[in-house]
Design a protein around this motif. Structure first.
Motif, PDB file in Angstrom:
ATOM      1  N   SER A  14       4.058  78.117 109.313  1.00 12.60           N
ATOM      2  CA  SER A  14       5.085  78.769 108.516  1.00 12.60           C
ATOM      3  C   SER A  14       5.215  80.206 108.992  1.00 12.60           C
ATOM      4  O   SER A  14       4.233  80.844 109.375  1.00 12.60           O
ATOM      5  CB  SER A  14       4.701  78.736 107.033  1.00 12.60           C
ATOM      6  OG  SER A  14       4.683  77.404 106.576  1.00 12.60           O
ATOM      7  N   ILE A 245      13.062  78.892 116.958  1.00 10.21           N
ATOM      8  CA  ILE A 245      13.463  78.022 115.851  1.00 10.21           C
ATOM      9  C   ILE A 245      13.518  76.592 116.374  1.00 10.21           C
ATOM     10  O   ILE A 245      14.413  76.256 117.153  1.00 10.21           O
ATOM     11  CB  ILE A 245      14.834  78.421 115.287  1.00 10.21           C
ATOM     12  CG1 ILE A 245      14.858  79.918 114.951  1.00 10.21           C
ATOM     13  CG2 ILE A 245      15.171  77.583 114.065  1.00 10.21           C
ATOM     14  CD1 ILE A 245      16.219  80.414 114.513  1.00 10.21           C
ATOM     15  N   PHE A 248      15.306  70.985 113.333  1.00  9.38           N
ATOM     16  CA  PHE A 248      14.909  70.650 111.974  1.00  9.38           C
ATOM     17  C   PHE A 248      14.589  69.163 111.871  1.00  9.38           C
ATOM     18  O   PHE A 248      14.997  68.361 112.729  1.00  9.38           O
ATOM     19  CB  PHE A 248      16.009  71.022 110.973  1.00  9.38           C
ATOM     20  CG  PHE A 248      17.338  70.358 111.232  1.00  9.38           C
ATOM     21  CD1 PHE A 248      17.629  69.092 110.745  1.00  9.38           C
ATOM     22  CD2 PHE A 248      18.314  71.003 111.976  1.00  9.38           C
ATOM     23  CE1 PHE A 248      18.841  68.476 110.979  1.00  9.38           C
ATOM     24  CE2 PHE A 248      19.542  70.404 112.219  1.00  9.38           C
ATOM     25  CZ  PHE A 248      19.811  69.136 111.721  1.00  9.38           C
ATOM     26  N   ASP A 249      13.865  68.787 110.850  1.00  8.90           N
ATOM     27  CA  ASP A 249      13.472  67.390 110.646  1.00  8.90           C
ATOM     28  C   ASP A 249      14.666  66.609 110.094  1.00  8.90           C
ATOM     29  O   ASP A 249      15.119  66.848 108.975  1.00  8.90           O
ATOM     30  CB  ASP A 249      12.296  67.304 109.673  1.00  8.90           C
ATOM     31  CG  ASP A 249      11.647  65.920 109.684  1.00  8.90           C
ATOM     32  OD1 ASP A 249      12.318  64.958 109.259  1.00  8.90           O
ATOM     33  OD2 ASP A 249      10.493  65.810 110.116  1.00  8.90           O
ATOM     34  N   GLU A 401      16.482  75.328 103.423  1.00  6.91           N
ATOM     35  CA  GLU A 401      15.175  75.680 103.987  1.00  6.91           C
ATOM     36  C   GLU A 401      14.755  74.713 105.090  1.00  6.91           C
ATOM     37  O   GLU A 401      14.094  75.111 106.049  1.00  6.91           O
ATOM     38  CB  GLU A 401      14.132  75.698 102.876  1.00  6.91           C
ATOM     39  CG  GLU A 401      14.337  76.826 101.872  1.00  6.91           C
ATOM     40  CD  GLU A 401      13.348  76.777 100.727  1.00  6.91           C
ATOM     41  OE1 GLU A 401      13.184  77.815 100.058  1.00  6.91           O
ATOM     42  OE2 GLU A 401      12.746  75.707 100.506  1.00  6.91           O
ATOM     43  N   VAL A 402      15.126  73.444 104.953  1.00  4.80           N
ATOM     44  CA  VAL A 402      14.820  72.460 105.990  1.00  4.80           C
ATOM     45  C   VAL A 402      15.531  72.821 107.292  1.00  4.80           C
ATOM     46  O   VAL A 402      14.969  72.691 108.388  1.00  4.80           O
ATOM     47  CB  VAL A 402      15.223  71.039 105.528  1.00  4.80           C
ATOM     48  CG1 VAL A 402      15.257  70.071 106.704  1.00  4.80           C
ATOM     49  CG2 VAL A 402      14.252  70.534 104.470  1.00  4.80           C
ATOM     50  N   LEU A 403      16.759  73.293 107.190  1.00  6.79           N
ATOM     51  CA  LEU A 403      17.521  73.680 108.388  1.00  6.79           C
ATOM     52  C   LEU A 403      16.943  74.928 109.039  1.00  6.79           C
ATOM     53  O   LEU A 403      17.048  75.107 110.253  1.00  6.79           O
ATOM     54  CB  LEU A 403      18.987  73.919 108.032  1.00  6.79           C
ATOM     55  CG  LEU A 403      19.762  72.722 107.475  1.00  6.79           C
ATOM     56  CD1 LEU A 403      21.202  73.106 107.198  1.00  6.79           C
ATOM     57  CD2 LEU A 403      19.708  71.538 108.433  1.00  6.79           C
ATOM     58  N   GLY A 404      16.373  75.826 108.236  1.00  5.27           N
ATOM     59  CA  GLY A 404      15.740  77.014 108.781  1.00  5.27           C
ATOM     60  C   GLY A 404      16.679  78.198 108.914  1.00  5.27           C
ATOM     61  O   GLY A 404      17.870  78.107 108.602  1.00  5.27           O
ATOM     62  N   GLN A 408      24.182  77.606 109.636  1.00  8.64           N
ATOM     63  CA  GLN A 408      24.125  76.257 109.056  1.00  8.64           C
ATOM     64  C   GLN A 408      25.506  75.653 108.804  1.00  8.64           C
ATOM     65  O   GLN A 408      25.620  74.644 108.102  1.00  8.64           O
ATOM     66  CB  GLN A 408      23.338  76.309 107.748  1.00  8.64           C
ATOM     67  CG  GLN A 408      21.913  76.795 107.897  1.00  8.64           C
ATOM     68  CD  GLN A 408      21.146  76.807 106.586  1.00  8.64           C
ATOM     69  OE1 GLN A 408      21.650  76.395 105.545  1.00  8.64           O
ATOM     70  NE2 GLN A 408      19.907  77.285 106.624  1.00  8.64           N
ATOM     71  N   GLN A 463       7.638  65.842 105.080  1.00  9.99           N
ATOM     72  CA  GLN A 463       8.716  66.343 105.927  1.00  9.99           C
ATOM     73  C   GLN A 463       9.685  67.250 105.158  1.00  9.99           C
ATOM     74  O   GLN A 463      10.351  68.098 105.745  1.00  9.99           O
ATOM     75  CB  GLN A 463       9.512  65.174 106.531  1.00  9.99           C
ATOM     76  CG  GLN A 463       8.797  64.407 107.629  1.00  9.99           C
ATOM     77  CD  GLN A 463       7.704  63.507 107.106  1.00  9.99           C
ATOM     78  OE1 GLN A 463       7.828  62.906 106.030  1.00  9.99           O
ATOM     79  NE2 GLN A 463       6.608  63.383 107.858  1.00  9.99           N
ATOM     80  N   LEU A 467      11.452  74.752 107.153  1.00 11.20           N
ATOM     81  CA  LEU A 467      11.232  74.645 108.587  1.00 11.20           C
ATOM     82  C   LEU A 467      10.111  75.587 109.026  1.00 11.20           C
ATOM     83  O   LEU A 467      10.059  76.750 108.634  1.00 11.20           O
ATOM     84  CB  LEU A 467      12.519  75.017 109.332  1.00 11.20           C
ATOM     85  CG  LEU A 467      12.454  74.894 110.854  1.00 11.20           C
ATOM     86  CD1 LEU A 467      12.402  73.427 111.267  1.00 11.20           C
ATOM     87  CD2 LEU A 467      13.653  75.587 111.492  1.00 11.20           C
ATOM     88  N   GLU A 468       9.206  75.050 109.826  1.00  8.06           N
ATOM     89  CA  GLU A 468       8.111  75.853 110.353  1.00  8.06           C
ATOM     90  C   GLU A 468       8.482  76.358 111.737  1.00  8.06           C
ATOM     91  O   GLU A 468       8.862  75.576 112.615  1.00  8.06           O
ATOM     92  CB  GLU A 468       6.819  75.033 110.400  1.00  8.06           C
ATOM     93  CG  GLU A 468       6.342  74.615 109.008  1.00  8.06           C
ATOM     94  CD  GLU A 468       5.059  73.801 109.060  1.00  8.06           C
ATOM     95  OE1 GLU A 468       4.910  73.004 110.011  1.00  8.06           O
ATOM     96  OE2 GLU A 468       4.222  73.960 108.169  1.00  8.06           O
TER      97      GLU A 468
END
Length: 484
Positions: A14, A245, A248-249, A401-404, A408, A463, A467-468
């Protein structure tokens, strides 16, 4: 797509802002721009439902030969337009990395659609088709919601993201819920007056003209109040960034999109069946269904708005988004479980196929039990008032947050597109089930969707996280040298 070999994938973690040259820790959210974006989202949500209670009487006034099947197409046309507009506006902002022109353009389309809706009595030519065109234009313009969601994600810092998305989602939902209430406020105008012997200003057209003026003012104000300094975006091409970056999942993104599809389906089911359901269930007249339904909707809306504020402004919003999603699914399930035809419900429906109002006229009324009125009121107000904020806010925030911390626009367009698909398809399926078998299979349908959504959240629990980011290998080396 995988991280380059130039980066140490073993350092996947993170993002820690204190060690990054992206300086996310010193950036500030521009709350003036964000609140203005929330105001726009409120009016976009308002346009989804503003005319629901008055559109059918308005159409009959313009064309007494109008039929319900075509009116159903008119109702769905807004969502069709939005389904087309959402990916277009989302991709537009993604490619240009600018929000002002796309969002303003969407408002102009909405304005044109509302003006066309308001001048139908003046035109008096193919009014059914022109009403459909007006709703398509309004829906297409409201597709700028995908751009607005992307803007909120881009302009809010990681620390402020939950609050920003909560208030943004709450603004849109509040607009959807207050639309019928505001339409009622214009009812006192009645038949109104004819201006310049050309334009009718009455209970049906006045909301359209007033909204058009507001939309034009906001379209102009965008160029003064929208800041395009994106506090929540890392641009690896332009910044001296020490992180990359990663992709994303996709599994987490698909689950979020499916859940958004589900709650939009639930929302439109409520809008399309509320009056019909209460007329059949409690022998209300059409007028009673509109008035009493408005009271019930107002109570649910007030509870919903209060919960959005709680989520956005208190520590409740810090609770794990996945837990909030499961909580929302469970609360929704309670509503649909209550609406199942349990054999211990004591009363039967009043079946009378010879009337058109104030009784249950469907074949299934002969064997389906009546839902206790107190139970219906309680689950409607409490379940919808509580579930929508927790699941709606959590999905929007978690998806972002998943997209980072990237632009977007395109993915927010996809997100909004599937929500619009739900709003298009749900009335057709729901109406079919309700006409053929009553509320039973409608409840089963929605319970199935909710269970699938909850199980998907549990299956992809690991998952569905922010995004990390990956720290550059050279940055790690530099940090180690500093330690030495």
């Amino acid at each position: 797509m995988h991280p380059s070999a130039d980066f140490d994938t073993s350092s996947l973690k993170s993002y820690t802002v204190s060690t990054s040259r992206t300086n996310l820790d010193v950036r500030k959210s521009n709350w003036t721009s964000l609140w203005f974006a929330n105001l726009i989202q409120y009016f976009c949500g308002l346009q989804m439902s503003l005319y629901f209670t008055s559109m059918w009487p308005y159409l009959l006034k313009l064309d007494p030969t109008a039929q319900l099947p075509f009116f159903g197409i008119i109702l769905a046309s807004f969502s069709i337009g939005q389904a087309v507009g959402s990916p277009i506006f989302g991709t537009w902002t993604q490619k240009t990395e600018s929000f002002k022109v796309p969002v303003a353009t969407g408002l102009v389309f909405c304005c044109v659609g509302n003006i066309l809706y308001g001048i139908l009595p003046t035109i008096m030519w193919e009014v059914q088709w022109l009403m459909l065109v007006s709703r398509v234009l309004i829906g297409f313009g409201a597709g700028n919601l995908s751009a607005l969601r992307a803007y909120v994600a881009a302009s809010s810092t990681l620390e402020d993201r939950n609050t920003a998305v909560s208030l943004a989602t709450g603004s849109q939902v509040t607009g959807m819920l207050t639309g019928p209430i505001l339409q009622t406020a214009f009812a006192f105008i009645g038949d109104g007056v004819r201006v310049f012997n050309t334009f009718d200003l009455d209970a049906y057209t006045s909301p359209a003209f007033v909204l058009s003026i507001v939309l034009i003012i906001m379209a102009v104000m965008i160029f003064f109040y929208f800041s395009e300094d994106y506090a929540g975006v890392i641009d690896e091409k332009k910044e001296d960034s020490d992180v990359i970056i990663p992709p994303f999942d996709r599994r987490a993104a698909v689950v979020c999109i499916f859940l958004w599809f589900v709650i939009q389906t639930i929302a439109v089911n409520i809008e399309s069946l509320c009056s019909v359901f209460t007329i059949a269930m409690y022998n209300w007249t059409s007028h009673q269904a509109i008035v009493y339904g408005g009271y019930i909707e107002t109570a649910s809306c007030a509870l919903s708005v209060s919960q959005y504020l709680v989520i956005g402004l208190t520590r409740v919003g810090k609770i794990d988004k996945r837990i909030q999603i499961l909580f929302g699914c469970i609360v929704f399930c309670i509503y649909y479980v209550v609406l199942l035809p349990w054999p211990f419900y004591p009363e039967s429906l009043l079946y009378n196929p010879n009337v058109t109002d104030g009784a249950c006229t469907y074949e299934w009324c002969q064997y389906v039990p009546k839902i206790p009125f107190i139970a219906y009121i309680l689950v409607y107000v409490l379940c919808f008032g509580i579930a929508f904020p927790y699941i709606g806010n959590s999905i929007g925030t978690l998806f972002s947050e998943v997209l980072g911390p990237r632009q977007q626009g395109t993915m927010q367009g996809v997100f909004a597109f599937f929500g619009s698909v739900g709003r298009c398809a749900a009335p057709l399926v729901t109406t079919f089930f309700f006409n053929s078998s009553g509320y039973t299979w409608v409840s089963v349908e929605m319970l199935t969707f909710l269970i699938i959504g909850a199980l998907s959240t549990c299956i992809f629990w690991k998952q569905m996280i922010p995004l990390e980011l990956i720290q550059k290998k050279e940055s790690i080396s530099n940090n180690n040298n500093h330690k030495v």
